[in-house]
Design a protein around this motif. Structure first.
Motif, short mmCIF file in Angstrom:
data_model
loop_
_atom_site.label_atom_id
_atom_site.label_comp_id
_atom_site.label_asym_id
_atom_site.label_seq_id
_atom_site.Cartn_x
_atom_site.Cartn_y
_atom_site.Cartn_z
N GLN A 1 0.83 -1.20 0.00
CA GLN A 1 0.00 0.00 0.00
C GLN A 1 0.87 1.25 0.00
OE1 GLN A 1 -2.43 -0.62 3.55
NE2 GLN A 1 -4.12 -1.29 2.23
N GLN B 1 -4.82 8.65 3.19
CA GLN B 1 -5.54 7.41 2.90
C GLN B 1 -4.55 6.40 2.33
OE1 GLN B 1 -8.03 8.93 -0.24
NE2 GLN B 1 -9.46 9.92 1.15
N TRP B 2 -4.60 5.16 2.83
CA TRP B 2 -3.77 4.09 2.29
C TRP B 2 -4.49 3.46 1.10
CZ3 TRP B 2 1.14 3.53 3.59
CH2 TRP B 2 1.57 4.05 4.81
N HIS B 3 -3.74 3.21 0.02
CA HIS B 3 -4.29 2.61 -1.20
C HIS B 3 -3.40 1.45 -1.63
CE1 HIS B 3 -7.19 5.84 -2.05
NE2 HIS B 3 -6.29 6.62 -1.50
N ASP B 4 -4.01 0.36 -2.08
CA ASP B 4 -3.23 -0.72 -2.66
C ASP B 4 -2.50 -0.19 -3.89
OD1 ASP B 4 -4.13 -2.48 -0.74
OD2 ASP B 4 -5.47 -3.59 -2.08
N GLN C 1 -4.09 -0.85 -7.13
CA GLN C 1 -5.41 -0.25 -7.39
C GLN C 1 -5.40 1.23 -7.01
OE1 GLN C 1 -8.08 -2.66 -5.05
NE2 GLN C 1 -8.12 -4.28 -6.58
N LEU C 2 -4.52 1.97 -7.64
CA LEU C 2 -4.44 3.41 -7.36
C LEU C 2 -5.70 4.11 -7.85
CD1 LEU C 2 -0.74 4.05 -8.40
CD2 LEU C 2 -1.64 3.83 -6.09
N PRO C 3 -6.15 5.14 -7.14
CA PRO C 3 -7.38 5.84 -7.51
C PRO C 3 -7.14 6.88 -8.62
CG PRO C 3 -6.47 6.81 -5.54
CD PRO C 3 -5.58 5.64 -5.89
N HIS C 4 -6.68 6.42 -9.77
CA HIS C 4 -6.29 7.34 -10.86
C HIS C 4 -7.40 8.32 -11.23
CE1 HIS C 4 -2.43 5.56 -11.56
NE2 HIS C 4 -2.95 4.36 -11.68
N ILE D 1 -6.83 13.40 -5.11
CA ILE D 1 -5.97 12.53 -4.33
C ILE D 1 -4.54 12.79 -4.80
CG2 ILE D 1 -5.38 10.14 -3.76
CD1 ILE D 1 -8.15 10.84 -2.74
#
Length: 170
Positions: A19, A109-112, A115-118, A34
């Motif tokens: 992450q 916020q932690w993101h995998d 699976q980035l929130p592009h 983000i």
């Protein structure tokens, strides 16, 4: 002249997934997007000092200079508004202390990494962020379109890692 900026992407493993810490920008340039943790280098400050300060201010986490991993640089060019041009030094960091806490500027916020929130990020991030997170090192040049949002061009130049590390000195 491009403003000197620095970003740090903190990484951790959680339930077998790598992450990265990103944050919802609450104020200023990029509000509502983000973004990575970081900001402007202040006068008299090195990029290393700046990123250690910015990480603490924006997330309440502490990073030590010796734990920063130089990833490269990204030059952002805004032809329609040159005052926005930025030269960004990018670090990764796997060792830090504390708990990520919301600040006035960022809601962390932690993101995998997979699976980035592009869709919620700046359009340029899809070009360079996954590359840095998977180990590529070097320099990017991103030119934005006149809307100051979408990417007109994105080019990368690999770096010699030893010279990259020397250029970041503390």
């Amino acid at each position: 002249m491009s403003a000197p900026v620095t970003l740090c992407f903190l990484l951790r493993t959680n339930d077998g997934h790598e992450q990265v810490l990103l944050g919802l920008k609450k104020t200023g340039f990029g509000a509502g997007k983000i973004v990575g943790i970081g900001g402007h280098v202040e006068q008299g400050e090195s990029v290393v000092e700046a990123i250690c300060r910015e990480v603490a201010e924006e997330s309440s986490l502490t990073v030590e200079a010796m734990d920063l991993i130089p990833a490269g640089t990204v030059e952002f060019v805004f032809p329609a508004q040159p005052a926005l041009d930025m030269f960004t030094t990018v670090f990764l960091c796997r060792r830090f202390s504390g708990v990520a806490t919301e600040s006035d500027e960022i809601a962390p916020q932690w993101h995998d990494v997979e699976q980035l929130p592009h869709e919620a990020m700046w359009a340029d991030a899809v070009h360079w962020l996954p590359e840095f997170l998977t180990g590529w090192r070097g320099h990017w040049r991103v030119v934005l379109n006149d809307d100051n949002e979408t990417v007109a061009s994105s080019t990368r130049t690999p770096a010699n890692v030893p010279s990259l590390v020397e250029n970041f000195g503390s």
